[in-house]
Design an enzyme around this catalytic site. Structure first.
Site, PDB file in Angstrom:
ATOM      1  N   GLY A 133      15.514  27.694  34.424  1.00 61.83           N
ATOM      2  CA  GLY A 133      15.293  28.491  33.216  1.00 61.83           C
ATOM      3  C   GLY A 133      14.492  29.746  33.527  1.00 61.83           C
TER       4      GLY A 133
ATOM      5  N   TYR B 231      28.256  14.500  36.805  1.00 64.92           N
ATOM      6  CA  TYR B 231      27.698  15.226  35.664  1.00 64.92           C
ATOM      7  C   TYR B 231      28.153  14.585  34.355  1.00 64.92           C
ATOM      8  CZ  TYR B 231      27.358  18.708  31.978  1.00 64.92           C
ATOM      9  OH  TYR B 231      27.119  19.321  30.781  1.00 64.92           O
TER      10      TYR B 231
END
Ligand code: UDP
Length: 329
Positions: free
Chosen positions: A36, A141
């Protein structure tokens, strides 16, 4: 409402933070800043750098901010990376969410909006995909998110006061329409940013992964949902949560665009020519993925406002041309 946004410095999380703040909610953003960007978090929103594994810290923050609902976007989300490093995916995405749930339980927080994915369907039974179709992921995932869906069902069955909604995202695209925040992934693998970076001279070419799919032009078809539409769906879903809710919704626009159509769109929007190379298929890519998004419309009245690919690509171009190196500038 007092809302904690986990993954608030990421692409989707930062857009959710902005939208929640502007809608008048009291927001606290958390992020481990692994991928981030601190600059992506709205400047007027409280921010704490913390990891989902830090259960005790999460309890403290949930209590300190008197959090009533958690929106959880904090995930690793590269299919290819999940194949080579599955433990990181199960650790962050699955175990991390369990840590968050334990913290929520301790702090008495009973509402959760959890980012799930159409990757939980794997190779879908058909398109458009409806929520009741079988889920059999084809990547770690997808399984890491599927596991959380399972945990949430079981946790909710054991805790009648708990309420959750798990939107299953299709291909999230575009950036804030006011140009204030955008999309900055390292590495960048997503189609629209890759095309725009090529046009900005940061890549020599765009490789189209496969031209022999059973689709009208031979390239893969995906459902590109605008990030602001997606965040709006989260707010609508959050506001609708009542104790005992266990909701799953497809979040897409309900139609698909092929890789070639997206490239054509980028050329129209930018007035530039993309340097395209046609290459082999990328392993694990289903030919067609697009949502039937009727359920969330019927139950919550949400539907995507951005349905034309040129408008979606246009917002992304607006950000990329002003921030060719992302948040680094
Ligand atoms: N794609 C492509 N070239 C690229 C990146 C993506 O042809 O450089 C294709 C990919 O095969 C898929 C579609 O574009 O059919 C969207 O891929 P993306 O990685 O953006 O999202 P995904 O569908 O994997 O979540």
């Amino acid at each position: 409402m007092n809302v904690m946004v986990a993954g608030g410095a990421g692409y989707i999380g930062s857009h959710a933070v902005k939208m929640l703040f502007e809608a008048g909610h009291r927001v606290v953003a958390i992020d481990n800043l692994y991928r981030g960007h601190r600059q992506a978090v709205h400047p007027k929103v409280a921010f704490h750098q913390t990891d989902l594994a830090e259960t005790r810290q999460l309890v403290d923050l949930l209590e300190r901010y008197e959090v009533e609902c958690v929106m959880h976007f904090a995930a690793l989300a590269y299919v290819g990376e999940s194949v080579t490093d599955p433990l990181a995916y199960y650790d962050n995405n699955t175990a991390g969410t369990i840590s968050l749930l334990k913290a929520m339980k301790t702090a008495g927080v009973e509402r959760l909006v959890f980012s799930s994915t159409c990757a939980t369907y794997g190779e879908p039974e058909g398109v458009p995909i409806v929520e009741t179709m079988g889920q059999s992921p084809i990547s770690p995932y997808g399984w890491s998110k599927w596991c959380v869906e399972r945990v949430l069902r079981d946790y909710s069955a054991a805790n009648p006061a708990f309420a959750f909604v798990a939107p299953r995202y299709f291909n999230v695209a575009g950036t804030a329409s006011d140009g204030s925040i955008g999309e900055d992934h390292h590495p960048e693998t997503h189609l629209i940013p890759v095309i725009l970076q090529q046009l900005l001279g940061q890549r020599e070419k765009v490789v189209v992964f496969g031209t022999d799919y059973p689709t009208p032009d031979g390239t893969c078809i995906r459902d590109y949902v605008h990030v602001e539409d997606l965040c709006e769906a989260h707010m609508v879903a959050m506001n609708a949560l009542t104790p005992g809710d266990a909701r799953f919704y497809n979040l897409g626009i309900g139609k698909g665009y092929s890789v070639k159509e997206v490239i054509d769109s980028a050329e129209r929007v930018t007035g530039m020519k993309v340097n395209v190379e046609y290459g082999p298929r990328r392993p694990g890519d289903p030919a067609m993925l697009y949502a039937n998004a009727q359920k969330i419309f019927d139950e919550l009245g949400w539907k995507a406002k951005y349905t034309e690919i040129d408008t979606i690509v246009g917002t992304a171009w607006n950000w990329f041309k002003g921030h060719p190196h992302g948040y680094a500038e």
